[in-house]
Design a protein around this motif. Structure first.
Motif, PDB file in Angstrom:
ATOM      1  N   PHE A  70      33.725  -5.220  17.865  1.00 17.55           N
ATOM      2  CA  PHE A  70      32.637  -4.792  16.990  1.00 17.55           C
ATOM      3  C   PHE A  70      31.437  -5.707  17.242  1.00 17.55           C
ATOM      4  CE2 PHE A  70      30.631  -4.316  12.688  1.00 17.55           C
ATOM      5  CZ  PHE A  70      30.416  -2.956  12.770  1.00 17.55           C
ATOM      6  N   ASP A  71      30.282  -5.097  17.482  1.00 21.22           N
ATOM      7  CA  ASP A  71      29.097  -5.867  17.874  1.00 21.22           C
ATOM      8  C   ASP A  71      27.863  -5.340  17.145  1.00 21.22           C
ATOM      9  OD1 ASP A  71      29.126  -3.374  19.183  1.00 21.22           O
ATOM     10  OD2 ASP A  71      27.731  -4.088  20.709  1.00 21.22           O
ATOM     11  N   GLU A  72      26.763  -6.050  17.293  1.00 22.84           N
ATOM     12  CA  GLU A  72      25.482  -5.482  16.867  1.00 22.84           C
ATOM     13  C   GLU A  72      24.609  -5.309  18.094  1.00 22.84           C
ATOM     14  OE1 GLU A  72      21.413  -6.034  14.290  1.00 22.84           O
ATOM     15  OE2 GLU A  72      22.763  -7.732  14.379  1.00 22.84           O
ATOM     16  N   CYS A  73      24.135  -4.077  18.298  1.00 26.25           N
ATOM     17  CA  CYS A  73      23.177  -3.792  19.354  1.00 26.25           C
ATOM     18  C   CYS A  73      21.804  -4.118  18.786  1.00 26.25           C
ATOM     19  CB  CYS A  73      23.276  -2.322  19.757  1.00 26.25           C
ATOM     20  SG  CYS A  73      22.054  -1.838  20.980  1.00 26.25           S
ATOM     21  N   ILE A  74      21.168  -5.144  19.341  1.00 28.10           N
ATOM     22  CA  ILE A  74      19.875  -5.607  18.822  1.00 28.10           C
ATOM     23  C   ILE A  74      18.784  -4.605  19.194  1.00 28.10           C
ATOM     24  CG2 ILE A  74      18.172  -7.480  18.945  1.00 28.10           C
ATOM     25  CD1 ILE A  74      20.616  -9.304  19.770  1.00 28.10           C
TER      26      ILE A  74
ATOM     27  N   THR B  71      37.479   3.737  23.622  1.00 31.09           N
ATOM     28  CA  THR B  71      36.727   4.007  22.392  1.00 31.09           C
ATOM     29  C   THR B  71      35.693   2.911  22.165  1.00 31.09           C
ATOM     30  OG1 THR B  71      38.563   3.032  21.100  1.00 31.09           O
ATOM     31  CG2 THR B  71      38.387   5.440  21.127  1.00 31.09           C
ATOM     32  N   ASP B  72      34.492   3.315  21.788  1.00 33.40           N
ATOM     33  CA  ASP B  72      33.463   2.351  21.387  1.00 33.40           C
ATOM     34  C   ASP B  72      33.715   2.005  19.923  1.00 33.40           C
ATOM     35  OD1 ASP B  72      31.331   0.670  21.372  1.00 33.40           O
ATOM     36  OD2 ASP B  72      29.803   2.181  21.834  1.00 33.40           O
ATOM     37  N   SER B  73      33.263   0.803  19.554  1.00 37.19           N
ATOM     38  CA  SER B  73      33.666   0.219  18.271  1.00 37.19           C
ATOM     39  C   SER B  73      32.928   0.732  17.051  1.00 37.19           C
ATOM     40  CB  SER B  73      33.434  -1.286  18.351  1.00 37.19           C
ATOM     41  OG  SER B  73      32.070  -1.525  18.673  1.00 37.19           O
ATOM     42  N   GLY B  74      31.803   1.385  17.248  1.00 36.38           N
ATOM     43  CA  GLY B  74      31.001   1.815  16.105  1.00 36.38           C
ATOM     44  C   GLY B  74      29.759   0.964  15.899  1.00 36.38           C
ATOM     45  N   GLY B  75      29.718  -0.206  16.535  1.00 34.76           N
ATOM     46  CA  GLY B  75      28.572  -1.110  16.383  1.00 34.76           C
ATOM     47  C   GLY B  75      27.255  -0.447  16.775  1.00 34.76           C
ATOM     48  N   PHE B  76      27.313   0.334  17.832  1.00 31.14           N
ATOM     49  CA  PHE B  76      26.092   0.960  18.326  1.00 31.14           C
ATOM     50  C   PHE B  76      25.658   2.131  17.455  1.00 31.14           C
ATOM     51  CE2 PHE B  76      23.947   4.014  21.209  1.00 31.14           C
ATOM     52  CZ  PHE B  76      22.814   3.267  21.448  1.00 31.14           C
TER      53      PHE B  76
ATOM     54  N   VAL C 259      28.720  -8.274  25.603  1.00 32.86           N
ATOM     55  CA  VAL C 259      27.633  -9.245  25.758  1.00 32.86           C
ATOM     56  C   VAL C 259      26.372  -8.663  25.116  1.00 32.86           C
ATOM     57  CG1 VAL C 259      26.186 -10.476  27.430  1.00 32.86           C
ATOM     58  CG2 VAL C 259      28.633 -10.111  27.915  1.00 32.86           C
ATOM     59  N   GLN C 260      25.695  -9.470  24.281  1.00 33.75           N
ATOM     60  CA  GLN C 260      24.386  -9.059  23.739  1.00 33.75           C
ATOM     61  C   GLN C 260      23.351 -10.111  24.155  1.00 33.75           C
ATOM     62  OE1 GLN C 260      23.536  -6.230  22.366  1.00 33.75           O
ATOM     63  NE2 GLN C 260      25.539  -5.282  21.976  1.00 33.75           N
ATOM     64  N   GLY C 261      22.335 -10.350  23.339  1.00 26.21           N
ATOM     65  CA  GLY C 261      21.327 -11.354  23.716  1.00 26.21           C
ATOM     66  C   GLY C 261      19.913 -10.795  23.765  1.00 26.21           C
TER      67      GLY C 261
ATOM     68  N   SER D 148      19.096  -0.567  27.846  1.00 25.96           N
ATOM     69  CA  SER D 148      18.707   0.841  27.795  1.00 25.96           C
ATOM     70  C   SER D 148      18.434   1.257  26.347  1.00 25.96           C
ATOM     71  CB  SER D 148      19.808   1.712  28.421  1.00 25.96           C
ATOM     72  OG  SER D 148      19.315   3.008  28.654  1.00 25.96           O
ATOM     73  N   VAL D 149      17.724   0.391  25.620  1.00 23.15           N
ATOM     74  CA  VAL D 149      17.377   0.671  24.224  1.00 23.15           C
ATOM     75  C   VAL D 149      15.857   0.801  24.070  1.00 23.15           C
ATOM     76  CG1 VAL D 149      19.436  -0.292  23.139  1.00 23.15           C
ATOM     77  CG2 VAL D 149      17.541  -1.821  23.725  1.00 23.15           C
ATOM     78  N   GLY D 150      15.167   1.141  25.164  1.00 24.48           N
ATOM     79  CA  GLY D 150      13.725   1.347  25.110  1.00 24.48           C
ATOM     80  C   GLY D 150      12.922   0.349  25.938  1.00 24.48           C
TER      81      GLY D 150
END
Ligand code: PRF
Ligand code: ZN
Length: 378
Positions: free
Chosen positions: A155-159, A101-106, A197-199, A227-229
């Motif tokens: 739980f993360d933030e996708c920048i 399961t993905d955490s919902g952050g995305f 991992v983010q960044g 893969s966010v553009g």
């Protein structure tokens, strides 16, 4: 024999079979409470506790071993407590293979202006009824413990892309603190928690993120925020910087990537796991994936084409139906048309990961990659 036999406490343990001598590519196995799965692997996306248009029985038949589901959607509807009451996500949807399961952050990030992120977590408006909702590391982990997947995500933030350096730095540091809070909140046994991992698109931030998360010692690592553009070469550069910093004896998961050209490149850098809505989403759009690129079944050119989508494909759609028939179903808005293109696309991508694995095992991965890209990108 299994290197992990009797080691019940090792969750999502990565067992390497072969490492490519000329690139980072590796073939291995992932041990989970619901089975031992081959890597590189592709996880079909079952956002709302169903892989759109196909049954668990069909998924098995196509060769799926593990699927992905989304905390965000199930948290809002039907609620993760309800799923727990039903006996957990495996029982609720009758899938006895692996689940991540993905955490919902995305998903929260995808809501754009509807969200507000603070140190505590993310406030957002539900896409269903507009109600105000809140997710934090603790809430997202509790929800995932209720769902009971084999692998859950911090739980993360996708920048977003593009992002200013200063914002990317603050966000990445916060994602690391959230990973630590996720780890503290996670108390369910029989379930592995991966960090993400983010960044952004900054090499130094990627490296700091990877190193900090590795020192927290998770059983596996997701690579998010790609893969966010951004242009593909930028994504590959980020992978090149990040993957070598991750422990060799743990699985690496590139989140939300699922086109075959990106898969083969990411595997070259040492990625083991993927998920993406791409194959199922384009299928419902009437597009079939093939080794020479996309085939738009709806096109007039296929009106009298009685060949299968792909003559060499072993899937149920290609074994039994023509392009002309599937085109007819799609034109007539018949549900079965979407089911057939979905079955084909998932089979194609699952088969593609098997072929990559075989090439790695037989020490011919780089020539496999070259031959594939020459045909796919021509
Ligand atoms: N974070 C999470 N899930 C994701 C992503 C991410 O950055 C991505 C980015 N491609 C896809 N899915 N939690
Ligand atoms: Zn097929």
């Amino acid at each position: 024999t299994c290197a992990f036999a009797g080691q019940k406490k090792v969750l999502a343990a990565y067992e390497e079979a072969v490492k490519c001598g000329y690139s980072g590519a590796r073939a291995g196995r992932l041990h989970t409470p619901h089975g031992v799965f081959d890597t590189p692997m592709f996880m079909p996306v079952g956002t709302q506790a169903t892989v759109k248009a196909v049954s668990p029985r069909e998924l098995k038949e196509m060769g799926a071993q593990i699927i992905l589901s989304n905390t965000y959607h199930l948290y809002l509807r039907p609620g993760t407590e309800l799923v727990a009451e039903a006996g957990g996500l495996h029982r609720f949807m009758d899938w006895d293979g692996g689940i991540l399961t993905d955490s919902g952050g995305f998903q929260v990030f995808s809501l754009g202006p509807l969200r507000k992120i603070t140190e505590e977590g993310a406030a957002f408006r539900s896409h269903i009824d507009g109600s105000t909702q809140f997710l934090s590391p603790e809430i997202a982990i509790k929800a995932q413990m209720n769902l009971g997947a084999d692998i859950i995500m911090a739980f993360d933030e996708c920048i977003p892309y593009p992002a200013e350096y200063q914002y990317a730095k603050l966000s990445t540091e916060r994602t690391t603190r959230w990973a630590e809070r996720s780890q503290k909140a996670h108390t369910r046994s029989g379930q592995a928690l991966f960090a993400i991992v983010q960044g952004g698109m900054y090499q130094d931030l990627r490296r700091v993120s990877a190193n900090d998360l590795v020192s927290l010692d998770f059983p596996g690592y997701g690579i998010g925020g790609l893969s966010v553009g951004e242009p593909k070469p930028v994504m590959y550069e980020m992978l090149e910087q990040t993957v070598p910093l991750l422990p060799e004896n743990k699985p690496r998961y590139l989140m939300g990537v699922g086109t075959p050209d990106c898969l083969v490149e990411a595997v070259r850098y040492g990625i083991d796991m993927f998920d993406c809505v791409f194959p199922t989403r384009v299928a419902r759009n009437g597009t079939a994936m093939t080794k020479s690129g996309r085939l738009v079944v709806k096109n007039a050119a296929y009106a009298k084409d009685f060949l299968p989508i792909d003559e060499n494909c072993g899937c149920y759609a290609c074994q039994n139906f023509s392009r002309a028939y599937i085109r007819h179903l799609l034109k007539a808005d018949e549900i079965f048309g979407l089911r057939l293109t979905t079955i084909h696309n998932l089979y194609f991508l699952l088969d593609f990961t098997k072929k990559m694995r075989q090439a790695i095992l037989e020490d011919r991965f780089l020539s496999f990659r070259e031959e594939f890209l020459a045909q796919y990108c021509k």
